[in-house]
Structure formats: structure tokens, C-alpha cells
Design a protein around this motif. Sequence first.
Motif, short mmCIF file in Angstrom:
data_model
loop_
_atom_site.label_atom_id
_atom_site.label_comp_id
_atom_site.label_asym_id
_atom_site.label_seq_id
_atom_site.Cartn_x
_atom_site.Cartn_y
_atom_site.Cartn_z
N GLY A 56 43.48 73.02 38.60
CA GLY A 56 42.74 74.02 37.66
C GLY A 56 43.40 74.70 36.63
N VAL A 57 44.72 74.69 36.73
CA VAL A 57 45.32 75.53 35.96
C VAL A 57 45.99 74.85 34.34
N GLN A 58 45.69 75.53 33.69
CA GLN A 58 46.18 75.02 32.29
C GLN A 58 47.54 75.63 31.89
N SER A 59 47.72 76.62 32.17
CA SER A 59 48.96 77.53 31.83
C SER A 59 49.41 78.69 32.59
N LEU A 60 50.57 78.90 32.53
CA LEU A 60 50.96 80.14 33.29
C LEU A 60 51.76 80.98 32.57
N ASN A 61 51.90 82.29 32.94
CA ASN A 61 52.82 83.31 31.95
C ASN A 61 53.95 83.71 33.04
N LEU A 62 55.20 83.11 32.69
CA LEU A 62 56.24 83.45 33.64
C LEU A 62 57.14 84.59 32.99
N SER A 63 56.68 85.31 32.21
CA SER A 63 57.36 86.46 31.81
C SER A 63 57.67 87.60 32.92
N GLU A 64 56.63 87.57 33.78
CA GLU A 64 56.91 88.43 34.91
C GLU A 64 57.94 88.05 35.71
N GLU A 65 58.74 89.09 36.26
CA GLU A 65 59.64 88.63 37.34
C GLU A 65 59.24 87.88 38.72
N GLU A 66 58.23 88.64 39.05
CA GLU A 66 57.77 88.12 40.52
C GLU A 66 57.03 86.78 40.10
N ASN A 67 56.17 86.42 39.06
CA ASN A 67 55.89 85.27 38.69
C ASN A 67 56.69 84.27 38.64
N PHE A 68 57.69 84.57 37.96
CA PHE A 68 58.93 83.60 37.60
C PHE A 68 59.78 83.11 39.04
N GLU A 69 59.84 84.06 39.74
CA GLU A 69 60.44 83.75 41.16
C GLU A 69 59.62 83.02 41.95
N ASN A 70 58.25 83.34 42.05
CA ASN A 70 57.49 82.55 43.07
C ASN A 70 57.09 80.80 42.46
N PHE A 71 57.31 80.89 40.99
CA PHE A 71 57.42 79.51 40.25
C PHE A 71 58.62 78.67 40.75
N ILE A 72 59.71 79.46 40.59
CA ILE A 72 61.05 78.62 41.12
C ILE A 72 61.22 78.30 42.52
N ASN A 73 60.65 79.20 43.50
CA ASN A 73 60.75 79.14 44.86
C ASN A 73 59.64 78.22 45.43
N LYS A 74 58.51 78.07 45.00
CA LYS A 74 57.51 77.48 45.56
C LYS A 74 56.90 76.28 44.79
N THR A 75 56.36 75.42 45.49
CA THR A 75 55.92 73.94 44.94
C THR A 75 54.31 73.67 44.74
N TYR A 76 53.93 74.80 44.17
CA TYR A 76 52.34 74.59 43.94
C TYR A 76 52.10 73.60 43.01
N TYR A 77 52.90 73.45 41.90
CA TYR A 77 52.42 72.37 40.89
C TYR A 77 53.33 71.32 40.81
N ASP A 78 52.91 70.28 40.62
CA ASP A 78 53.67 68.94 40.20
C ASP A 78 53.86 69.10 38.62
N THR A 79 55.11 68.94 38.18
CA THR A 79 55.53 68.70 36.67
C THR A 79 56.25 67.85 36.56
N TYR A 80 56.50 67.16 35.26
CA TYR A 80 56.97 66.14 34.72
C TYR A 80 58.60 65.99 35.41
N ASP A 81 59.01 67.04 35.58
CA ASP A 81 60.50 67.23 35.78
C ASP A 81 60.66 67.41 37.48
N SER A 82 59.82 67.54 38.23
CA SER A 82 59.81 68.09 39.63
C SER A 82 60.75 67.09 40.28
N ASP A 83 60.81 66.00 40.09
CA ASP A 83 61.71 64.63 40.90
C ASP A 83 63.14 65.05 40.31
N SER A 84 63.54 65.76 39.31
CA SER A 84 64.54 65.29 38.74
C SER A 84 65.82 66.18 39.37
N ALA A 85 66.94 65.83 39.21
CA ALA A 85 68.19 66.14 40.09
C ALA A 85 68.39 67.80 39.72
#
Length: 507
Positions: free
Chosen positions: A298-327
Motif C-alpha cells: 500500500g506504499v506509493q512513495s518513501l522519503n529517504l532523506s532521513e538517515e534512519e529511514n535510509f539505513e532501514n531501506f538499505i538493510n531491510k527487504t520490505y519492498y520488492d523493487t525493479y532492481d532487487s535481484d540485481s548484482a
Amino acid sequence: MRETRTKQIMLILVLSVLVLVCLIVEAGRRNVSDHRTETVKREETKEQQGGNEKGKVKKKKVTEDINVRVLLMTDHFASLFHNKVKVTSTKPFTVAVDGKEKRYGAGDTIQYSAGNNALKKKKIIITPSDGAKLKVLSIERQNIHPSYRHTLQVTWNNNGLLLTNKLPLEEYLYAVVPSELSTSSKMDALKAQAVCARSYAYQQMKSTRYDKYHADLDDSVACQVYNNVPEDSRSRKAVNSTKGMVLTNKKGAVIQVYYYSTSWGYSASGQDVWNTPSQVSYLKECFQITEKSRKKSGVQSLNLSEEENFENFINKTYYDTYDSDSAWYRWSVVIGRKSLSRRIDAAVASCYASNPSLVLTQKKNGSYVQKPLKSLGMLKKIRVEKREKSGLVTEIVLVGKKNVVKVCTQYNIRKVLAPIYEQVTYNEGKSETTMSLLPSAAFYIADAVKDDEAAFEFIGGGFGHGAGMSQCGAEKMAKLGKDYQEILSHYFAGTKIMSLNKLNEEM
């Protein structure tokens, strides 16, 4: 008997002398071959040029049938200038020197040396038989000697020989597509790449960037890679099925197209990537979440400007993106504090020389001024000063023992923090070669230890500047059933696909 033996001895002596002469000649030839003329500074990449490569506009119309002139670089794309040029063909070919033609047979070779001053002001054009290609034996690409369609021109220059391949725009693209995107990709990803490459070439042909060399572009990443991987049936199909098609804005003008390898799950805006005064309408930041994952979360967008949000996004796998399987979707590298300190002054000085307004030194009162840096001193801390909504870092502060410096723009940041001597760990292993740039500017910093010494760990995602089309993302979209028009409209919002022959623009 004695007469026979004498003849045998004389024959051996003659053969020995001939072998010795051949060895001397071969040694001399190798010395010439190994001699390297001084290389000039390679043309700046698209990332370093601030997203502006147009130059002055020429007054000629570009159509799908026009010829493009491509400067061919030396091995490893090290220089525009060749010490020698050696060419052959599997079929007969013709060499015209100032209009005077000479015919060569199949398998014959011709060679020109930069040390031959007689080549000054000569116009040398090499033309193969119909349907044949010319193989350049003095260049290697992927451990093979590349072959080229249509004509090659050799031009003498004070710095060495220039080698230019002139051929129709569409046939040029045959060998750009496989060099930029594997032809094992789905056809619609290859078609999207073909339209992007054609649009980019169009803009280069409009510019005056290579006019002093009587060319339109070169064959390296300074433009777009050409014939590093040979054309094949799939690359030809991708080009032919999109013949003449380019991306335009709403007014029908061909846009500046950008693409890169891999996103970190978000694409950045053109303004954030190149620090432009205003937003580029078709290069906006975009969460690269798949439709399935969007519906599930149900998420349309994220704001990754906050350090905590960005770190969580990099380290977690909540979302499947078009590049998730890339090297290169996720990567990390550890750089020792002392090692980075020893090389950072030179990197900062290089960035300052390119644009002093983007490298600022802190005064005692805390404000920043534009001035050359003598030395940062031992690097104590790296602070992320500005992170964009996409997660892209656009400002960092380097706290040294002697000075404090602010470095701006994603390109400068990647250059200053480059893992020159370190291996980068990514999804499929570790990098084999040194890197002159950090893979991307989408990263955060953690304290680490390397070889029992303090170090910085850079943990991030993606590969490239991050604006425009992600090539790995385009591959995934094609696998999910998206056609090339849908792929391009996703990455270049608000654009149209039009035929070059229908454009009313004049250069």
C-alpha cells in the motif's frame, strides 16, 4: 664428400644469418609496438559534466539515415590517440590517400605509425567490400580485435593517430546496444536501450563537442560504449524494430537521455544528480517499487532523506523493487582511516580544480569559503550533510585534523571516497578491479576496523549516477511483461516516442 660437407656448412651459416636478421627486425618491431605516446586526459564522463553536454548547435538536420562519426579509442579506452593503426579484412578492401585509391586483397594488412610525419595533412580512408567489415588489429576489445562496418579514417595528430569509424546511425546502434546491455535480456529491454542510445547519439551529433576531431562522439563511457561487445541478431532486431525512434518532450524536442546500471530501489532527480538550478521535468525521483509490492504494501512513495529511514531501506527487504535481484543492488566496502587520509587531499584538489564552488573549506567562525585546500590532515570523521528524498547523498563534510571541508554533488563525493585499493563486496561476490568512484552516492557510513586499525564502512546500493533509466530495472520490467514504451514512460515521465524523420527541428 668434402664438397658436400662444405655446402652444408655454408647453408647453415646463411640460415643462421637470416634467423639473426629476423630476430633483430622483430625486436625492433616490438619496441615500436610497445612504445606509448603520452595519453591525453580522457573526455569527462556524463556524470562529471553536470548533465550538460550539448555545446553549440550545428545547422544540419539529423535523420535516421545520417552517418555518425565515431572516434575509436585505444585498448582499455585509454586514449583517443593511437601509436599505430593496423587494419585488415576477410574480403578485398580499398585505401584512398588524398583521393588516390589502392586495392588490397582479402587478408592483406595495412599499418600506419604515429611517428610517420609523412602522414601529416593526409586524408586516409579505408573502405571494405560491400557487406564486409574492417578488423582493427591494433585494438583489443574483450580480448578480440573488433571489426567495423563501413569506413575507417586515419588522421595524423601531434598526439598520435586518430581513428574514426563513419557509418549510418542505425548501424552504429547495432554495436552500442550489446555493449550497454546484454543481448540475453528481454527484447523490450533491448528496444528501450536502443531508443535511449539513439536519442543520446542525436544530441551528440547536434553538439560541437568533438568538432576539433571532425567527429560526433567516441566509443567509450565518455559518450556511450560502442562495439566493446560485437553486434548480434538480437541487437540488430532491437534497433531495426525501433528504427528512427527517439524520446522527445511535449514540444517534440529530443530530450537529453541518461541511463545507468542499477538503482538502489529509488531513482534520483536530475537536479539532485547534477546540481542544476531547476528541476528537469522528465528526470524526477521515483520509488522503483514493483506493482505487486505496491499493492501488497500500500506504499506509493518513501522519503529517504532521513538517515534512519535510509539505513532501514538499505538493510531491510520490505519492498520488492525493479532492481532487487540485481548484482549491485546492495554493496559495502571498508576503507582504512589512514589509507583514505593519505589519498584524500589529491582527490579533493582535483574536485576543486573542476569546480571550486563545490569544494568549500570551513573558517574558524564555522562558515564555509571557497579556497584551495593545502591539507585536510588525518581524517577523523565523515558526516553526511545533505541527503535527498531518493536517499542520494549530495553533501558531505570531511573533518580532518588540520581542516574541515564540505564536498558537494554526488560525483565529487564518489570520487573523494573512491575504493581505489579496496575490494567492494556486492550481491554476487567482490569487485576484481580498483574503482575510481564509489559505486553510487546512495550510502551511509559506519565505523569499522580493518587490519586492526580504525576504518570507515560505506554501506549502500546501486551502481551509477542514479538519474534516468536503470538498465537492470528495465530488464526486470521487461521480464514482468512491460513493453519498451511502458519502460521508457516509467523512467522518463511525460515524454513521447517520435520518429527522427518526423521531427521539424533543425540543428
